[in-house]
Write a protein that holds these residues in place. Sequence first.
Motif, PDB file in Angstrom:
ATOM      1  N   HIS A 243       0.872  -1.180   0.000  1.00 17.84           N
ATOM      2  CA  HIS A 243       0.000   0.000   0.000  1.00 17.84           C
ATOM      3  C   HIS A 243       0.906   1.226   0.000  1.00 17.84           C
TER       4      HIS A 243
ATOM      5  N   GLU B  80       1.324   4.148   2.707  1.00 18.94           N
ATOM      6  CA  GLU B  80       1.587   3.765   4.103  1.00 18.94           C
ATOM      7  C   GLU B  80       3.079   3.979   4.384  1.00 18.94           C
TER       8      GLU B  80
ATOM      9  N   HIS C 292       2.950  -2.371   7.017  1.00 20.64           N
ATOM     10  CA  HIS C 292       1.842  -1.511   6.605  1.00 20.64           C
ATOM     11  C   HIS C 292       1.667  -0.357   7.593  1.00 20.64           C
ATOM     12  N   ALA C 293       0.614   0.429   7.363  1.00 20.68           N
ATOM     13  CA  ALA C 293       0.210   1.517   8.254  1.00 20.68           C
ATOM     14  C   ALA C 293      -1.247   1.771   7.908  1.00 20.68           C
TER      15      ALA C 293
HETATM   16 ZN   LIG Z   1      -1.951  -1.559   4.186  1.00 20.19          ZN
END
Ligand SMILES: [Zn+2]
Length: 318
Positions: free
Chosen positions: A50, A53, A137-138
């Motif tokens: 993503h 992120e 991720h974030a």
């Molecule tokens: Zn993510």
Amino acid sequence: MELRIANLVAKPGEKVTGTIAVPGTSVKLPVTLINGKNDGKTVLITAGIHNAEYSGIETAIQLAGEIEPDQISGGLMIIHLVNVSGFEKRTMSVVPEDGKNLNRIFPGNPDGTEGDKICHFLVTAFFSQADFYIDLHAGDGYESLTPYVYYLGAATPEVAEQAKAMAQKVDVPYMVQSDIATGGAYNYAGSCGIPSILIERGGEARWSEAEVSLYKADVKNVLRHLTVLEGTVKANENKPVDISDVVYENAAFTGCWYPRKKSGEMFKKGEEVGVIKDYFGKQRQTCIAKYDGVILYQVSSLAILKDGPMIAYGKISN
Ligand SMILES: [Zn+2]
């Protein structure tokens, strides 16, 4: 043993960096291979599946710079940023060429669109050589979250147990067992027999050195636990508590979102945790908690989109 991914080769005791082209696409993945002098397990670390992120991406970049082959037994394969074109177009989580979210389409397809090809390449070139996998991720650009870690549920008991042991080395308050086997990168890796976790830290299209330093400490602690990185495993300040029955609630209307709580805040069953209003201030949807629990993440932008994410919360197990 030599560590080789396509054109990139690290001999024992070597660290190499470079880009690896994803066949059939214009994507060039920034990758670091760190091959220890001594044999051991091979760990895959990815960030930017993503692309907005950022705390995960900056963590991968800094880890690749800091860790040296003489600190390693086995190998590290670090993909600094997977969705490169998304990053450069500053999308939220989708590949600009096809509008797909990479973490929904694993194992991908070599004859599919850009995103399908990227996923297929990750599986064939990287998962095939990985003993363990950590995905960084974030919250997305429009999401805030409380730090937590996912570990595998849909895998053999042995693989799931190893994934849980990895998750327990991450210094966050909560962990969530996932029961999904495909779609997500770490989920699919689990069905390939690779113990895998996904760490969530940061969000809202921001990052800070303080956050990245906590994030790096998490990854390093997992690597020590796997005996790939030298040093003793540190005891966590937080011992992650299992969160169950996670509700991922999407918005029923497009409009303006007014959360009533902060991510990480607890609530009681029946409490209003947020409302959606239209552009005239008229209430359209009320989000009511289904049980006592804690908010894992939620939309933090005023804009909220029908059928898109709104809030995710779960039950704290005792
Ligand atoms: Zn993510």
